[in-house]
Design a protein around this motif. Structure first.
Motif, PDB file in Angstrom:
ATOM      1  N   ASN A  69       1.151  12.826   7.826  1.00 25.61           N
ATOM      2  CA  ASN A  69       0.765  11.776   8.773  1.00 25.61           C
ATOM      3  C   ASN A  69       0.046  10.624   8.090  1.00 25.61           C
ATOM      4  O   ASN A  69       0.234   9.453   8.448  1.00 25.61           O
ATOM      5  N   ILE A  70      -0.779  10.944   7.100  1.00 24.16           N
ATOM      6  CA  ILE A  70      -1.509   9.892   6.383  1.00 24.16           C
ATOM      7  C   ILE A  70      -0.556   9.065   5.527  1.00 24.16           C
ATOM      8  O   ILE A  70      -0.541   7.830   5.588  1.00 24.16           O
ATOM      9  N   LEU A  71       0.265   9.730   4.716  1.00 27.98           N
ATOM     10  CA  LEU A  71       1.175   9.010   3.819  1.00 27.98           C
ATOM     11  C   LEU A  71       2.231   8.222   4.587  1.00 27.98           C
ATOM     12  O   LEU A  71       2.694   7.175   4.116  1.00 27.98           O
ATOM     13  N   SER A  72       2.604   8.708   5.758  1.00 21.78           N
ATOM     14  CA  SER A  72       3.618   8.008   6.544  1.00 21.78           C
ATOM     15  C   SER A  72       3.109   6.670   7.069  1.00 21.78           C
ATOM     16  O   SER A  72       3.910   5.806   7.451  1.00 21.78           O
ATOM     17  N   LYS A  73       1.794   6.472   7.066  1.00 21.41           N
ATOM     18  CA  LYS A  73       1.227   5.213   7.539  1.00 21.41           C
ATOM     19  C   LYS A  73       1.345   4.096   6.498  1.00 21.41           C
ATOM     20  O   LYS A  73       1.114   2.915   6.822  1.00 21.41           O
ATOM     21  N   LEU A  74       1.655   4.450   5.256  1.00 16.30           N
ATOM     22  CA  LEU A  74       1.894   3.415   4.243  1.00 16.30           C
ATOM     23  C   LEU A  74       3.151   2.637   4.626  1.00 16.30           C
ATOM     24  O   LEU A  74       4.191   3.229   4.924  1.00 16.30           O
ATOM     25  N   THR A  75       3.048   1.323   4.597  1.00 16.28           N
ATOM     26  CA  THR A  75       4.181   0.493   5.011  1.00 16.28           C
ATOM     27  C   THR A  75       4.506  -0.549   3.947  1.00 16.28           C
ATOM     28  O   THR A  75       3.620  -1.186   3.383  1.00 16.28           O
ATOM     29  N   LEU A 122      -7.589   5.109   1.309  1.00 13.84           N
ATOM     30  CA  LEU A 122      -6.723   4.478   0.312  1.00 13.84           C
ATOM     31  C   LEU A 122      -5.515   3.830   0.971  1.00 13.84           C
ATOM     32  O   LEU A 122      -5.124   2.707   0.621  1.00 13.84           O
ATOM     33  N   VAL A 123      -4.925   4.527   1.931  1.00 11.10           N
ATOM     34  CA  VAL A 123      -3.760   3.989   2.640  1.00 11.10           C
ATOM     35  C   VAL A 123      -4.123   2.680   3.334  1.00 11.10           C
ATOM     36  O   VAL A 123      -3.352   1.710   3.291  1.00 11.10           O
ATOM     37  N   LEU A 124      -5.280   2.632   3.954  1.00 11.15           N
ATOM     38  CA  LEU A 124      -5.703   1.403   4.622  1.00 11.15           C
ATOM     39  C   LEU A 124      -5.865   0.251   3.634  1.00 11.15           C
ATOM     40  O   LEU A 124      -5.481  -0.889   3.922  1.00 11.15           O
ATOM     41  N   LYS A 125      -6.408   0.547   2.457  1.00 11.10           N
ATOM     42  CA  LYS A 125      -6.597  -0.499   1.445  1.00 11.10           C
ATOM     43  C   LYS A 125      -5.258  -0.993   0.907  1.00 11.10           C
ATOM     44  O   LYS A 125      -5.062  -2.187   0.691  1.00 11.10           O
ATOM     45  N   ILE A 126      -4.321  -0.068   0.681  1.00 12.85           N
ATOM     46  CA  ILE A 126      -3.006  -0.469   0.184  1.00 12.85           C
ATOM     47  C   ILE A 126      -2.288  -1.318   1.219  1.00 12.85           C
ATOM     48  O   ILE A 126      -1.732  -2.380   0.900  1.00 12.85           O
ATOM     49  N   ASN A 127      -2.299  -0.892   2.467  1.00 12.39           N
ATOM     50  CA  ASN A 127      -1.641  -1.672   3.516  1.00 12.39           C
ATOM     51  C   ASN A 127      -2.264  -3.051   3.669  1.00 12.39           C
ATOM     52  O   ASN A 127      -1.573  -4.031   3.985  1.00 12.39           O
ATOM     53  N   GLY A 128      -3.564  -3.144   3.437  1.00 10.64           N
ATOM     54  CA  GLY A 128      -4.252  -4.424   3.530  1.00 10.64           C
ATOM     55  C   GLY A 128      -3.795  -5.433   2.498  1.00 10.64           C
ATOM     56  O   GLY A 128      -3.960  -6.645   2.683  1.00 10.64           O
ATOM     57  N   LEU A 129      -3.194  -4.955   1.409  1.00  9.38           N
ATOM     58  CA  LEU A 129      -2.682  -5.845   0.361  1.00  9.38           C
ATOM     59  C   LEU A 129      -1.269  -6.337   0.670  1.00  9.38           C
ATOM     60  O   LEU A 129      -0.724  -7.157  -0.067  1.00  9.38           O
ATOM     61  N   GLU A 130      -0.673  -5.825   1.728  1.00 11.09           N
ATOM     62  CA  GLU A 130       0.641  -6.237   2.225  1.00 11.09           C
ATOM     63  C   GLU A 130       1.717  -6.200   1.128  1.00 11.09           C
ATOM     64  O   GLU A 130       2.372  -7.211   0.846  1.00 11.09           O
ATOM     65  N   PRO A 131       1.924  -5.036   0.520  1.00 11.70           N
ATOM     66  CA  PRO A 131       2.935  -4.939  -0.537  1.00 11.70           C
ATOM     67  C   PRO A 131       4.353  -5.015   0.031  1.00 11.70           C
ATOM     68  O   PRO A 131       4.603  -4.618   1.171  1.00 11.70           O
TER      69      PRO A 131
END
Length: 284
Positions: A110-116, A77-86
Motif C-alpha cells: 500500500n505504501i509503495l503503490s502510492k509512489l506516482t 519517503l514516498v511523500l518526499k519523492i512524490n513531492g519532487l514530481e518525478p
C-alpha cells in the motif's frame, strides 16, 4: 597490515570512539540516519532527445526495511519523492533487510503503490532481495505495488514519440547478470540508462552501448571518517563507493547512491541517506 585488517581495526577504533562519546553515538544512530539528502544531478548528452528536456528521474535504493528502518519512515519517503514530481522512478535493490524473516503484509504494498510517476516505476534485484532470501515474495510485492522488474531485459521510455532505453541486470552477487542479452534488440543510438545494484559492474558496462549506470549497494560506506573516507563496503562496491564517476573519457557515467537504510550496523556517520534526482537535458 592488509586493507581488510586495517579496516577491521579502524572500525573497531571508531566504535570504541562512539562508545566514549555519547553525543557522537547518538548522532550516528538516531540523527544522521534520518537526515535525507536529495542529491541533484543534471545529465547532459547529445543522445538525449530534446523531447526529454528537463525530464526528471528519481532513484532510491537500499531501504533495508526491518533493520532500523520502518514502514512509517518508508511512508514519509514516498511523500518526499512524490513531492519532487518525478517523471520516472527507479529502485535499485535491497527492499527488505531479511526477506525470509520479515513479517510481510499488505502495508508495504500500500505504501509503495502510492509512489506516482507518469512514465512508470521500475526496479531491479539487490543481493538482499535475491537467492534464498526471498526472490519470489519481493517480486510479488513490487509487482503488486505497480513496479516493473528489469531482470536482464530492457524497455523504452517514450515522450512524444522520442525514446530512451532503460535496462536492468540481475543481481551480480546472487543472480545471473547478462548484459549482452539485456541489450539484445535495444537500439544503440538511443540514450541508454542501466540499473545495476552493484556499482563495480560499471567496469563491464563500459564495454557496451550504455551511457549511464545507476547503482546502490555500497551505502556510501555508511560510516565515513575525515581524511580516511569509508571504512568498509561490501563486495562489488569496493572500487566505486559514492557519488559520480566518469569512465573511459565520459563514455559511461556512473552514479552510486548511498541508500536509505542501514545494514549490519545501525549507524550512519558523515554519510547521510539519500535519493538521487536526475534531470535530463539535450546537449547539442
Amino acid at each position: 597490515m592488509n586493507r581488510r585488517s586495517f579496516l577491521k581495526k579502524a572500525l573497531g577504533s571508531f566504535l570504541a570512539l562512539l562508545g566514549l562519546s555519547g553525543g557522537t553515538y547518538y548522532y550516528a544512530k538516531e540523527i544522521e540516519p534520518i537526515l535525507l539528502h536529495i542529491n541533484k544531478n543534471r545529465i547532459s548528452s547529445k543522445k538525449i532527445n530534446p523531447a526529454f528536456q528537463d525530464f526528471k528521474i528519481i532513484q532510491f535504493s537500499d531501504t533495508h526495511i526491518g533493520f532500523h528502518y520502518t514502514l512509517e519512515q518508508l511512508h514519509e519517503l514516498v511523500l518526499k519523492i512524490n513531492g519532487l514530481e518525478p517523471d520516472l522512478i527507479v529502485f535499485t535493490g535491497d527492499l527488505v533487510d531479511e526477506p525470509h524473516t520479515f513479517q510481510w503484509d499488505d502495508k508495504i504494498v500500500n505504501i509503495l503503490s502510492k509512489l506516482t510517476a507518469p512514465k512508470g516505476k521500475y526496479w531491479i534485484y539487490g543481493n538482499h532481495d535475491h537467492g534464498g532470501y526471498g526472490t519470489e515474495i519481493v517480486m510479488k510485492v513490487m509487482e503488486n505495488a505497480g513496479f516493473h522488474l528489469l531482470q536482464n531485459n530492457h524497455t523504452t521510455i517514450d515522450v512524444n514519440g522520442a525514446q530512451l532505453t532503460l535496462a536492468g541486470i540481475d543481481d551480480v552477487m546472487l543472480g545471473k547478470p547478462d548484459l549482452q542479452s539485456t541489450l539484445t534488440e535495444a537500439n544503440p543510438e538511443l540514450f541508454t540508462i542501466l540499473l545495476a545494484h552493484e556499482p563495480d559492474f560499471a567496469d563491464q558496462a563500459v564495454n557496451y552501448p550504455v551511457d549511464v549506470q545507476l547503482s546502490g549497494h555500497s551505502h556510501g560506506g555508511q560510516v565515513r571518517l575525515p581524511f580516511i573516507g569509508h571504512l568498509y563496503t561490501p563486495a562489488y562496491a569496493e572500487k566505486y563507493v559514492q557519488g559520480k564517476y566518469s569512465l573511459n573519457d565520459d563514455k559511461l557515467l556512473l552514479f552510486v547512491n548511498s541508500g536509505i537504510g542501514t545494514t549490519r550496523l545501525p549507524y550512519r556517520f558523515l554519510c547521510k541517506p539519500e535519493i538521487h534526482l536526475y534531470t535530463l537535458e539535450h546537449h547539442s
